[in-house]
Design a protein around this motif. Sequence first.
Motif, PDB file in Angstrom:
ATOM      1  N   GLU A  12      41.775 -67.361 -43.229  1.00 51.77           N
ATOM      2  CA  GLU A  12      41.980 -66.283 -44.198  1.00 51.77           C
ATOM      3  C   GLU A  12      42.308 -64.971 -43.502  1.00 51.77           C
ATOM      4  O   GLU A  12      43.206 -64.231 -43.912  1.00 51.77           O
ATOM      5  CB  GLU A  12      40.708 -66.134 -45.048  1.00 51.77           C
ATOM      6  N   ARG A  13      41.599 -64.709 -42.408  1.00 49.93           N
ATOM      7  CA  ARG A  13      41.781 -63.440 -41.705  1.00 49.93           C
ATOM      8  C   ARG A  13      43.116 -63.386 -40.978  1.00 49.93           C
ATOM      9  O   ARG A  13      43.749 -62.331 -40.897  1.00 49.93           O
ATOM     10  CB  ARG A  13      40.631 -63.259 -40.698  1.00 49.93           C
ATOM     11  N   LEU A  14      43.571 -64.508 -40.439  1.00 50.78           N
ATOM     12  CA  LEU A  14      44.732 -64.518 -39.557  1.00 50.78           C
ATOM     13  C   LEU A  14      45.968 -65.140 -40.203  1.00 50.78           C
ATOM     14  O   LEU A  14      46.937 -65.434 -39.511  1.00 50.78           O
ATOM     15  CB  LEU A  14      44.387 -65.281 -38.271  1.00 50.78           C
ATOM     16  N   ASN A  15      45.941 -65.340 -41.489  1.00 54.44           N
ATOM     17  CA  ASN A  15      47.049 -65.995 -42.175  1.00 54.44           C
ATOM     18  C   ASN A  15      48.369 -65.293 -41.890  1.00 54.44           C
ATOM     19  O   ASN A  15      48.556 -64.121 -42.222  1.00 54.44           O
ATOM     20  CB  ASN A  15      46.772 -66.023 -43.686  1.00 54.44           C
ATOM     21  N   GLY A  16      49.287 -66.018 -41.235  1.00 51.05           N
ATOM     22  CA  GLY A  16      50.617 -65.483 -40.952  1.00 51.05           C
ATOM     23  C   GLY A  16      50.688 -64.539 -39.777  1.00 51.05           C
ATOM     24  O   GLY A  16      51.764 -64.037 -39.444  1.00 51.05           O
ATOM     25  N   SER A  17      49.574 -64.284 -39.079  1.00 49.59           N
ATOM     26  CA  SER A  17      49.576 -63.325 -37.973  1.00 49.59           C
ATOM     27  C   SER A  17      49.865 -64.030 -36.656  1.00 49.59           C
ATOM     28  O   SER A  17      49.912 -65.254 -36.569  1.00 49.59           O
ATOM     29  CB  SER A  17      48.222 -62.614 -37.904  1.00 49.59           C
ATOM     30  N   LEU A  18      50.040 -63.215 -35.608  1.00 48.25           N
ATOM     31  CA  LEU A  18      50.248 -63.747 -34.261  1.00 48.25           C
ATOM     32  C   LEU A  18      48.919 -63.748 -33.519  1.00 48.25           C
ATOM     33  O   LEU A  18      48.228 -62.736 -33.470  1.00 48.25           O
ATOM     34  CB  LEU A  18      51.260 -62.890 -33.498  1.00 48.25           C
ATOM     35  N   VAL A  19      48.554 -64.887 -32.953  1.00 47.77           N
ATOM     36  CA  VAL A  19      47.394 -64.946 -32.072  1.00 47.77           C
ATOM     37  C   VAL A  19      47.875 -65.369 -30.690  1.00 47.77           C
ATOM     38  O   VAL A  19      48.927 -66.004 -30.547  1.00 47.77           O
ATOM     39  CB  VAL A  19      46.315 -65.925 -32.580  1.00 47.77           C
ATOM     40  N   LYS A  20      47.108 -65.006 -29.665  1.00 46.44           N
ATOM     41  CA  LYS A  20      47.511 -65.269 -28.283  1.00 46.44           C
ATOM     42  C   LYS A  20      46.488 -66.190 -27.624  1.00 46.44           C
ATOM     43  O   LYS A  20      45.290 -65.906 -27.631  1.00 46.44           O
ATOM     44  CB  LYS A  20      47.623 -63.948 -27.518  1.00 46.44           C
ATOM     45  N   LYS A  31      39.573 -73.764 -19.228  1.00 47.97           N
ATOM     46  CA  LYS A  31      39.026 -72.740 -20.102  1.00 47.97           C
ATOM     47  C   LYS A  31      40.125 -72.249 -21.034  1.00 47.97           C
ATOM     48  O   LYS A  31      41.272 -72.091 -20.601  1.00 47.97           O
ATOM     49  CB  LYS A  31      38.499 -71.545 -19.304  1.00 47.97           C
ATOM     50  N   ALA A  32      39.811 -72.011 -22.282  1.00 45.22           N
ATOM     51  CA  ALA A  32      40.807 -71.536 -23.237  1.00 45.22           C
ATOM     52  C   ALA A  32      40.204 -70.456 -24.116  1.00 45.22           C
ATOM     53  O   ALA A  32      39.034 -70.550 -24.518  1.00 45.22           O
ATOM     54  CB  ALA A  32      41.319 -72.685 -24.100  1.00 45.22           C
ATOM     55  N   VAL A  33      40.998 -69.425 -24.387  1.00 46.79           N
ATOM     56  CA  VAL A  33      40.602 -68.378 -25.338  1.00 46.79           C
ATOM     57  C   VAL A  33      41.751 -68.150 -26.306  1.00 46.79           C
ATOM     58  O   VAL A  33      42.918 -68.358 -25.962  1.00 46.79           O
ATOM     59  CB  VAL A  33      40.251 -67.042 -24.633  1.00 46.79           C
ATOM     60  N   VAL A  34      41.414 -67.750 -27.510  1.00 43.13           N
ATOM     61  CA  VAL A  34      42.400 -67.281 -28.473  1.00 43.13           C
ATOM     62  C   VAL A  34      42.016 -65.856 -28.834  1.00 43.13           C
ATOM     63  O   VAL A  34      40.846 -65.583 -29.142  1.00 43.13           O
ATOM     64  CB  VAL A  34      42.448 -68.172 -29.731  1.00 43.13           C
ATOM     65  N   MET A  35      42.992 -64.944 -28.774  1.00 47.27           N
ATOM     66  CA  MET A  35      42.723 -63.524 -28.992  1.00 47.27           C
ATOM     67  C   MET A  35      43.559 -63.003 -30.149  1.00 47.27           C
ATOM     68  O   MET A  35      44.696 -63.445 -30.359  1.00 47.27           O
ATOM     69  CB  MET A  35      43.017 -62.740 -27.709  1.00 47.27           C
ATOM     70  N   ASP A  36      42.977 -62.075 -30.889  1.00 47.35           N
ATOM     71  CA  ASP A  36      43.692 -61.520 -32.043  1.00 47.35           C
ATOM     72  C   ASP A  36      44.561 -60.341 -31.617  1.00 47.35           C
ATOM     73  O   ASP A  36      44.735 -60.067 -30.422  1.00 47.35           O
ATOM     74  CB  ASP A  36      42.705 -61.125 -33.141  1.00 47.35           C
ATOM     75  N   GLU A  37      45.083 -59.620 -32.620  1.00 46.64           N
ATOM     76  CA  GLU A  37      46.003 -58.515 -32.319  1.00 46.64           C
ATOM     77  C   GLU A  37      45.322 -57.371 -31.589  1.00 46.64           C
ATOM     78  O   GLU A  37      45.975 -56.547 -30.945  1.00 46.64           O
ATOM     79  CB  GLU A  37      46.648 -58.001 -33.620  1.00 46.64           C
ATOM     80  N   ASN A  39      43.189 -57.907 -29.159  1.00 44.09           N
ATOM     81  CA  ASN A  39      42.773 -58.522 -27.892  1.00 44.09           C
ATOM     82  C   ASN A  39      41.280 -58.841 -27.855  1.00 44.09           C
ATOM     83  O   ASN A  39      40.649 -58.812 -26.790  1.00 44.09           O
ATOM     84  CB  ASN A  39      43.160 -57.629 -26.702  1.00 44.09           C
ATOM     85  N   GLU A  40      40.719 -59.165 -29.015  1.00 47.69           N
ATOM     86  CA  GLU A  40      39.344 -59.632 -29.098  1.00 47.69           C
ATOM     87  C   GLU A  40      39.358 -61.161 -29.123  1.00 47.69           C
ATOM     88  O   GLU A  40      40.199 -61.769 -29.797  1.00 47.69           O
ATOM     89  CB  GLU A  40      38.659 -59.095 -30.351  1.00 47.69           C
ATOM     90  N   ILE A  41      38.422 -61.775 -28.409  1.00 50.28           N
ATOM     91  CA  ILE A  41      38.338 -63.240 -28.376  1.00 50.28           C
ATOM     92  C   ILE A  41      37.778 -63.735 -29.708  1.00 50.28           C
ATOM     93  O   ILE A  41      36.681 -63.338 -30.118  1.00 50.28           O
ATOM     94  CB  ILE A  41      37.457 -63.716 -27.212  1.00 50.28           C
TER      95      ILE A  41
END
Length: 427
Positions: A12-20, A31-37, A39-41
């Motif tokens: 819901e929070r990231l619908n259609g957004s870019l994550v890294k 090790k893997a991380v996904v970060m939002d716009e 740069n928070e994990i």
Amino acid sequence: MKTILDKEIQSERLNGSLVKCGLDVGSTTVKAVVMDENNEIIWKKYERHNTRQSELVRDFLSEIGETFSSSTIALYITGSGGRSLASILHAVYVQEVNAVSYAVETRHPDAGSVIELGGQDAKVIIWKEDKKGNKSSISFMNDKCAGGTGATIDKIFSKIGLPMEMAREVQLSGQSLHHIAAKCGVFAETDVVGLVKAGVNKEEIFISLCNAIVKQNLEVLVRGNILKDKVILLGGPHTFIPVIAELWRKALPETWELHGWNPKGKDPEELIVVPDDSHYYAATGAVLFGAGAKSEKKDNIFSGLTEIDQYIHQNRKKQLEDSGTSLKGLIASEEELESFRNRYSIPSFSPAIPPKGSVLEGYIGIDGGSTSSKLVLLDTAGEPIYKDYVLSEGNPVVDLINMFTSLQKWIEDNNFQLSIKGTGVTG
């Protein structure tokens, strides 16, 4: 490890957004991380790959793709195993020292140096400042030998019988330190076996090993430089074994005093720190550095698992063949297998069994080695009648009890008596 946010909340929070997504493919773990716009994990995972680097990366990406199915996922990769996978995944590759440096500079701008202990390598990064205030960094890396890294610790765990859960609770206070050579894992193992056989407490042995690793990296990897505060401790061993940080807080102030360095603060807890998510800094730095350098170009967008599946099941074999690497096994037929077994099989040992009810006079020889214990029974003519070989449990008395128990059972099963004329011990 579970995701930080519930899957539905993420969608819901990231619908259609870019994550890294940052992937750190190391020598022993991924090790893997996904970060939002910002740069928070928002998702992270850490797991041993057991030499299945590509397969575990594939599993991580499958989970990430499902969790963030409504988002666009940009890929960044680092680590010793990352370069070969970068082109397959169309990910931006970031050299691991650059990734770690950039992550620390971003998260801890007041840092003076970094010590990262990995599974099979270690690195030190030191920042220096000129008279004009310009900062530059130097780095040193031990990537040719696993001595002084997490692999040395892993190797010793089985020798001393200390579970990881207990190791995490071990504290430095009140423990004695013993000499262990950490420059080489084989030397370390030899020293540890000697301490085990001497009856030294397993916690003291473990702390001594960690202390040897600290001393090894301080004396060899730092190469005469001063690890200036604030010192950031990164990597799995620092994350999961708190006593190593305690040992750094003991060793570094002694070094600073020796070099005449006056740290900005007085509390080692403030000067030498293990930050949250310290084992994810390379993966985080891959995103921060890679996204900044590439301005998030669209050529590193995750497009599914097809290509990595093809690499795992087909292309990897073809790649080896194209490079001239032989894929021929040890045997090509049942006949060759039988020939191989005959050539390298251990000759059978079939001594003459004494007659039932008789008395056998003989001599016992014992070899208590560093990793195994051996026992042989010779008759009066010097011919072997019985022999035993066991991997050492660390305590030679326990080894000997087990071997004598087996000898006694062999005597009872064959219904004769044994008269020992003499015993010799070596090892």
